[in-house]
Motif scaffolding. Structure first.
Motif, mmCIF file in Angstrom:
data_model
loop_
_atom_site.group_PDB
_atom_site.id
_atom_site.type_symbol
_atom_site.label_atom_id
_atom_site.label_comp_id
_atom_site.label_asym_id
_atom_site.label_seq_id
_atom_site.Cartn_x
_atom_site.Cartn_y
_atom_site.Cartn_z
ATOM 1 N N SER A 111 38.912 32.698 36.140
ATOM 2 C CA SER A 111 39.409 33.984 36.626
ATOM 3 C C SER A 111 38.258 34.849 37.115
ATOM 4 O O SER A 111 37.126 34.715 36.673
ATOM 5 C CB SER A 111 40.139 34.728 35.516
ATOM 6 O OG SER A 111 41.320 34.061 35.185
ATOM 7 N N TYR A 120 36.126 38.252 37.256
ATOM 8 C CA TYR A 120 35.762 39.226 36.247
ATOM 9 C C TYR A 120 34.775 40.195 36.873
ATOM 10 O O TYR A 120 33.898 39.787 37.643
ATOM 11 C CB TYR A 120 35.116 38.523 35.046
ATOM 12 C CG TYR A 120 35.210 39.319 33.775
ATOM 13 C CD1 TYR A 120 36.364 39.303 33.020
ATOM 14 C CD2 TYR A 120 34.142 40.089 33.343
ATOM 15 C CE1 TYR A 120 36.473 40.031 31.856
ATOM 16 C CE2 TYR A 120 34.240 40.825 32.174
ATOM 17 C CZ TYR A 120 35.410 40.794 31.434
ATOM 18 O OH TYR A 120 35.516 41.519 30.281
ATOM 19 N N SER A 124 44.091 35.513 30.757
ATOM 20 C CA SER A 124 43.887 35.152 32.151
ATOM 21 C C SER A 124 43.683 33.655 32.295
ATOM 22 O O SER A 124 43.334 32.958 31.349
ATOM 23 C CB SER A 124 42.672 35.889 32.729
ATOM 24 O OG SER A 124 42.922 37.265 32.754
ATOM 25 N N PRO A 171 39.036 42.163 33.987
ATOM 26 C CA PRO A 171 39.490 41.068 34.840
ATOM 27 C C PRO A 171 40.511 41.665 35.813
ATOM 28 O O PRO A 171 41.473 42.299 35.372
ATOM 29 C CB PRO A 171 40.133 40.086 33.867
ATOM 30 C CG PRO A 171 40.383 40.856 32.616
ATOM 31 C CD PRO A 171 39.596 42.115 32.657
#
Length: 187
Positions: A133, A135, A129, A153
Motif C-alpha cells: 500500500s 504510505y 490496508s 496511508p
C-alpha cells in the motif's frame, strides 16, 4: 460525494456518514442558490487543496537522534529508532504488543511528505490496508524541542501523529487521534 478511503469502523455513524445520508441523499428538493455560501465553499476547497503549512525549522537535537532510539515503558510502541539524513529519515517502529513486527517507514523531513510503497507485515491486525500500500509520512520541528511525526496511508481515512517533546534524555509523547500520553528515554 465520493469516498476513496476505507474505514476500519463497523459503525459508519461514528464518523457521521449516517447524517450525510439522512441530510443529502434522501432529499426530494434541491438546495436554494446561495452565492455567499458557494463562495465560502470554494475558498474552503482551495484551502484543502493547498494543504497545511509545513515547518522548515531545524533543531540541534537532530544530531542526537541519528541512529538513536527512544524506549517507552507504558505505550503502544516499545521503541522508535531514527535514521536521519539531510531531507528524509527512516523511522523504525517497534510495537509493544507485537514484538515480532518492526515497521520501517521512510519519512520526509522539514515538513516535506515522503510517499512510499509500504509492505505491511503479515498478520498485522492494527493495519487493514492491502500489501504494498501507499504510505505518506513526514517529520517537522514545531520548535527546537518539539518534533511532530505525521503519517497516513491514503487508503485509510485517518491521519496518525506523534508529538515528541524533548527534555534532556526524557521524551514526552502524545499520539493522535487516540490522545495517549507516555514518557520515554533516549538511548
Amino acid at each position: 460525494m465520493v469516498m476513496t478511503a476505507k474505514s476500519p469502523l463497523k459503525e459508519m455513524d461514528v464518523i457521521g456518514l449516517d447524517q450525510v445520508g439522512q441530510r443529502f441523499l434522501q432529499s426530494d428538493t434541491s438546495a436554494a442558490s446561495d452565492p455567499a455560501a458557494t463562495q465560502q465553499l470554494a475558498e474552503q476547497i482551495s484551502q484543502f487543496e493547498q494543504g497545511a503549512a509545513a515547518s522548515t525549522l531545524r533543531s540541534p537535537l537532530e544530531k542526537k537522534l541519528h541512529h538513536k532510539a527512544i524506549r517507552f515503558n507504558d505505550f503502544w510502541l516499545s521503541k522508535i529508532k531514527f535514521t536521519l539524513a539531510k531531507d528524509q529519515a527512516t523511522l523504525e517502529y517497534h510495537l509493544k504488543d507485537m514484538p515480532h513486527i518492526i515497521e520501517k517507514i521512510p519519512t520526509g523531513f522539514a515538513g516535506e511528505w515522503k510517499y512510499s510503497t509500504y509492505q505491511y507485515p503479515v498478520n498485522n491486525e492494527a493495519v487493514k490496508s492491502a500489501p504494498n500500500s501507499q504510505y505518506a509520512a513526514r517529520m517537522q520541528w514545531q520548535d527546537k524541542t518539539t518534533l511532530l511525526i505525521e503519517s497516513f496511508p491514503p487508503e485509510e481515512y485517518e491521519r496518525y501523529s506523534l508529538k515528541l517533546k524533548f527534555k534532556g534524555k526524557k521524551i514526552y509523547v502524545e499520539d493522535s487521534p487516540w490522545g495517549n500520553v507516555a514518557e520515554g528515554i533516549l538511548e
